[in-house]
Design a protein around this motif. Structure first.
Motif, short mmCIF file in Angstrom:
data_model
loop_
_atom_site.label_atom_id
_atom_site.label_comp_id
_atom_site.label_asym_id
_atom_site.label_seq_id
_atom_site.Cartn_x
_atom_site.Cartn_y
_atom_site.Cartn_z
N GLU A 31 0.81 -1.23 0.00
CA GLU A 31 0.00 0.00 0.00
C GLU A 31 0.84 1.27 0.00
OE1 GLU A 31 -2.96 -0.09 3.06
OE2 GLU A 31 -3.50 -2.16 2.59
N THR A 32 1.88 1.32 0.84
CA THR A 32 2.65 2.55 1.01
C THR A 32 3.92 2.59 0.17
OG1 THR A 32 3.97 1.68 2.84
CG2 THR A 32 1.84 2.73 3.40
N HIS A 33 4.36 1.44 -0.32
CA HIS A 33 5.60 1.31 -1.10
C HIS A 33 6.84 1.70 -0.31
CE1 HIS A 33 2.95 0.57 -4.45
NE2 HIS A 33 2.32 1.69 -4.18
N ARG A 34 6.71 1.63 1.02
CA ARG A 34 7.86 1.92 1.89
C ARG A 34 8.57 0.63 2.26
NH1 ARG A 34 5.44 5.23 6.87
NH2 ARG A 34 4.44 3.21 7.05
N VAL A 35 9.86 0.76 2.53
CA VAL A 35 10.67 -0.34 3.06
C VAL A 35 11.21 0.09 4.41
CG1 VAL A 35 11.31 -1.25 0.79
CG2 VAL A 35 12.77 0.48 1.88
N VAL A 36 11.67 -0.87 5.19
CA VAL A 36 12.35 -0.57 6.45
C VAL A 36 13.84 -0.69 6.20
CG1 VAL A 36 12.73 -1.32 8.83
CG2 VAL A 36 10.42 -1.28 7.89
N ILE A 37 14.57 0.36 6.62
CA ILE A 37 16.03 0.37 6.48
C ILE A 37 16.66 0.62 7.84
CG2 ILE A 37 15.99 1.08 4.06
CD1 ILE A 37 16.66 3.93 4.96
N VAL A 38 17.92 0.19 7.98
CA VAL A 38 18.66 0.38 9.22
C VAL A 38 20.13 0.60 8.87
CG1 VAL A 38 19.01 -2.09 9.62
CG2 VAL A 38 19.00 -0.53 11.55
N ALA A 39 20.80 1.46 9.62
CA ALA A 39 22.19 1.83 9.34
C ALA A 39 23.19 0.92 10.04
CB ALA A 39 22.45 3.28 9.75
N VAL A 40 24.35 0.80 9.42
CA VAL A 40 25.50 0.12 10.00
C VAL A 40 26.48 1.21 10.43
CG1 VAL A 40 27.42 -1.44 9.55
CG2 VAL A 40 25.17 -1.89 8.55
N VAL A 41 26.99 1.11 11.65
CA VAL A 41 27.92 2.11 12.18
C VAL A 41 29.19 1.43 12.68
CG1 VAL A 41 26.08 3.74 12.79
CG2 VAL A 41 26.88 2.07 14.48
N THR A 42 30.27 2.19 12.71
CA THR A 42 31.51 1.71 13.28
C THR A 42 31.32 1.42 14.75
OG1 THR A 42 32.80 2.98 11.69
CG2 THR A 42 33.94 2.31 13.71
N GLU A 43 31.85 0.31 15.20
CA GLU A 43 31.72 -0.05 16.61
C GLU A 43 32.49 0.94 17.49
OE1 GLU A 43 31.43 -4.22 18.16
OE2 GLU A 43 33.46 -3.70 18.83
N ARG A 44 31.83 1.44 18.48
CA ARG A 44 32.41 2.33 19.48
C ARG A 44 31.98 1.81 20.85
NH1 ARG A 44 35.27 4.41 15.76
NH2 ARG A 44 34.55 6.20 14.58
N ALA A 45 32.53 2.38 21.90
CA ALA A 45 32.21 1.93 23.26
C ALA A 45 30.72 2.06 23.55
CB ALA A 45 33.01 2.72 24.28
N HIS A 46 30.05 3.05 22.96
CA HIS A 46 28.65 3.34 23.26
C HIS A 46 27.66 2.69 22.29
CE1 HIS A 46 29.80 6.34 20.26
NE2 HIS A 46 28.53 6.32 19.89
N THR A 47 28.13 2.03 21.22
CA THR A 47 27.19 1.50 20.24
C THR A 47 26.53 0.22 20.70
OG1 THR A 47 28.99 0.43 19.02
CG2 THR A 47 28.27 2.57 18.22
N GLU A 48 25.31 0.07 20.27
CA GLU A 48 24.52 -1.13 20.58
C GLU A 48 25.18 -2.35 19.94
OE1 GLU A 48 20.07 -2.86 19.70
OE2 GLU A 48 20.72 -1.07 18.63
N ARG A 49 25.13 -3.48 20.64
CA ARG A 49 25.80 -4.68 20.14
C ARG A 49 24.83 -5.85 19.91
NH1 ARG A 49 29.75 -1.91 22.48
NH2 ARG A 49 31.83 -1.99 21.61
#
Length: 127
Positions: A31-49
């Motif tokens: 219906e909306t022609h939308r997709v779900v996207i998510v970013a990849v980030v460099t690992e840092r001490a504060h990044t989610e794992r």
């Protein structure tokens, strides 16, 4: 068949985040022609794992990285295609089926994923 679909990866540039690799996790919604996207980030001490990527998990990944589920968002497939056409982004190698499934499981498990994205994907991933 849609050009932008689950498993595609895009290197997108924007003013806020600079250039990042984005994973497309869903096919376009009927219906909306939308997709779900998510970013990849460099690992840092504060990044989610929840999902940690190492060199070899995807050809673009050359050092420890993490999928940042806080960036999960809806994107119109047409806007992603326009970004590619306008040189605001480029295609990278598609995700392997194994990596796609691992990132999808992580999206549903992460406490950082927006609730509306979790609800949408819980249904979309079963299709």
């Amino acid at each position: 068949m849609n050009f932008i679909c689950a498993g595609r990866t895009l290197l997108l540039r924007d003013r806020r985040m600079g250039a990042h690799l984005w994973f497309v996790l869903t096919d376009p919604d009927a219906e909306t022609h939308r997709v779900v996207i998510v970013a990849v980030v460099t690992e840092r001490a504060h990044t989610e794992r929840t999902v940690r990527l190492l060199a070899g998990d995807h050809p673009f990944v050359r050092h420890a990285s993490n999928v940042d589920f806080g960036t999960a968002t809806y994107a119109p497939a047409s806007k992603l295609e326009a970004a590619l056409a306008d040189n605001r982004g480029s295609l990278s190698d598609d995700m392997s089926n194994e990596l796609l499934e691992r990132v999808r499981r992580g999206l549903l498990a992460s406490s950082h994923t927006p609730n509306d994205i979790v609800a949408h994907c819980a249904v979309a991933f079963k299709r």
